[in-house]
Design a protein around this motif. Structure first.
Motif, short mmCIF file in Angstrom:
data_model
loop_
_atom_site.label_atom_id
_atom_site.label_comp_id
_atom_site.label_asym_id
_atom_site.label_seq_id
_atom_site.Cartn_x
_atom_site.Cartn_y
_atom_site.Cartn_z
N ASP A 383 41.67 4.61 71.30
CA ASP A 383 41.88 6.05 71.22
C ASP A 383 40.56 6.76 71.48
O ASP A 383 39.51 6.34 70.98
N PRO A 384 40.55 7.82 72.30
CA PRO A 384 39.30 8.51 72.59
C PRO A 384 38.53 8.95 71.35
O PRO A 384 37.28 8.98 71.37
N VAL A 385 39.22 9.27 70.27
CA VAL A 385 38.53 9.65 69.04
C VAL A 385 37.67 8.50 68.53
O VAL A 385 36.53 8.69 68.08
N VAL A 386 38.20 7.27 68.62
CA VAL A 386 37.44 6.09 68.19
C VAL A 386 36.20 5.92 69.05
O VAL A 386 35.09 5.65 68.55
N ILE A 387 36.35 6.08 70.36
CA ILE A 387 35.22 5.92 71.26
C ILE A 387 34.17 7.00 71.00
O ILE A 387 32.95 6.72 71.02
N ASP A 388 34.59 8.23 70.74
CA ASP A 388 33.64 9.30 70.48
C ASP A 388 32.86 9.04 69.19
O ASP A 388 31.64 9.29 69.13
N VAL A 389 33.55 8.53 68.18
CA VAL A 389 32.86 8.18 66.93
C VAL A 389 31.88 7.03 67.19
O VAL A 389 30.73 7.05 66.73
N ALA A 390 32.33 6.04 67.95
CA ALA A 390 31.45 4.90 68.27
C ALA A 390 30.23 5.36 69.06
O ALA A 390 29.11 4.90 68.80
N ALA A 391 30.42 6.27 70.00
CA ALA A 391 29.30 6.76 70.81
C ALA A 391 28.27 7.45 69.94
O ALA A 391 27.06 7.23 70.08
N ALA A 392 28.73 8.29 69.00
CA ALA A 392 27.81 8.99 68.11
C ALA A 392 27.06 8.00 67.21
O ALA A 392 25.85 8.13 66.99
N ARG A 393 27.78 7.01 66.70
CA ARG A 393 27.15 6.01 65.83
C ARG A 393 26.13 5.17 66.61
O ARG A 393 25.07 4.82 66.09
N LEU A 394 26.48 4.83 67.86
CA LEU A 394 25.55 4.05 68.67
C LEU A 394 24.25 4.82 68.93
O LEU A 394 23.15 4.27 68.81
#
Length: 403
Positions: A383-394
């Motif tokens: 889900d794009p929300v998961v990827i956006d959270v992952a991007a911020a955490r990375l």
């Protein structure tokens, strides 16, 4: 650190792909480890899976009544549906079979190809399970040739040099796990010619073939490229494509010359295939709405690749977008003075980000120094929300390392 964390740390550091993915799934806040999609099911798919009439029909198989279908008719119908779904040419010389899963299909394919032992030639990197399947009974060996990202596509000179009489089978994966590499039709033709010259079986694992690249070019399929004189096997699976990780089936298509070998390796497994799944996937894969689902899924994969790439600019992780498939590599540059295993452990334990070490896919010495192949693998079918959270955490995690 708790005892559970210590056990998990040991798994993360020293084990294979499956164990890493399992530990990531248990501990990550954002899980980019397992390569299969983790998305909500579309309503129409839920409706198919819960349709009472379809389920009731599956319970009527194996009846003596001439008006009710038997198990084999369900299998034949599903194989025909999958053949049309994948776009495999209509040729009486192509035989198809169903089994439990993609892993079971690959295992049976390798065993059918190496029925008399010998050496399997495959790519480096490649998924670890294929190597384990090959050497499990002790009668076979594995040899490797370099492929992407160590070289462009496939090192054809090295491949030709490696093709000797003891090579009983060649295994290629396209799109490749983990690189997203697609072997061009010209490369596959070269591999076919070498297999014909050495009378070797060509096996193709094409599980990710429904994930074309951003340009939309279809993945060349071995069944459509294989000449009549080639001994070949192609593997594909379904279920996980739709987020159905327990409800899944594997498929084997092969040349007529190998159909008896494949059947001899499947004869006991066939009876364990769920009748319900045979019927349900025949309905799902014949439903025109499946194409909209796949189009949406591919758009999500490509969108997520762009977002991750944008978020990781100047962080020390360089995205390597896939040619096709739903996986992406992140290469560590010299600003990150650590191994891929150390970084993946840090991302998971300190920031809750689950990724997979590229080292799980490297099975022999590679060109250049060890630091030349420092990568992480991430899954894009989220889900794009998961990827956006992952991007911020990375970004936050990598900023911490560079302070």
């Amino acid at each position: 650190m708790t005892a559970a964390r210590e056990v998990g740390r040991d798994l993360l550091l020293g084990a294979g792909l499956t164990e890493q993915e399992r530990f990531v799934a248990m501990t990550a806040a954002v899980d980019l480890g397992p390569g299969y999609p983790q998305l909500s099911l579309p309503t129409w798919l839920v409706d198919v899976l819960t349709d009472e009439a379809t389920i009731r029909r599956t319970l009527a198989v194996d009846s003596l009544s001439p008006h009710r279908p038997d198990r084999m008719s369900w299998e034949r119908e599903l194989v025909a549906v999958v053949r049309g779904f994948l776009g495999i040419r209509d040729d009486a010389g192509i035989h198809g079979f169903v089994t439990f899963s993609g892993s079971a299909a690959l295992d049976r394919a390798i065993r059918a190809a190496l029925i008399e032992g010998g050496t399997l030639l495959t790519t480096n990197p490649s998924i670890d399970i294929a190597t384990k399947m090959t050497v499990e009974d002790g009668a076979a060996r594995v040899r490797y040739v370099a492929s992407q990202p160590f070289v462009d596509e496939l090192d054809l000179d090295e491949f030709r040099a490696a093709m000797r009489e003891d090579i009983r089978a060649v295994l290629i994966t396209s799109p490749q796990n983990p690189t997203g590499q697609v072997f061009s039709a010209a490369t596959v033709d070269t591999v076919i010619d070498a297999c014909l010259a050495c009378r070797s079986v060509l096996i193709a694992d094409q599980t990710f073939c429904l994930f074309p690249g951003a340009g939309g070019e279809p993945v060349p399929l071995l069944p459509n490229l294989a000449p009549p004189e080639l001994d070949w096997i192609c593997v594909w699976d379904t279920g996980k494509t739709f987020g159905l990780h327990e409800d899944k089936l594997g498929f084997i298509f092969c040349s007529a010359s190998l159909s008896h070998r494949v059947m001899s390796r499947l004869n006991t497994l066939q009876f364990g295939v769920s009748r319900r799944l045979l019927a349900q996937f025949a309905v799902i894969l014949a439903d025109p709405r499946v194409w909209q689902y796949l189009a949406d899924l591919n758009r999500t994969v490509h969108r997520n690749a762009r977002e991750l790439a944008a978020a990781l600019v100047d962080t020390g992780l360089r995205p390597v977008p896939p040619t096709a498939g739903s996986l992406m590599l992140l290469q560590l540059d010299d600003r990150l003075v650590m191994t891929e295993t150390e970084l993946s452990r840090f991302l998971l334990t300190a920031h809750g980000i689950g990724v997979v070490d590229f080292g799980s896919f490297v099975h022999a010495a590679v060109p250049g120094a060890v630091r030349d192949h420092r990568y992480l693998r991430v899954a894009l079918a989220r889900d794009p929300v998961v990827i956006d959270v992952a991007a911020a955490r990375l970004r936050a995690a990598l900023a911490d390392l560079q302070r």
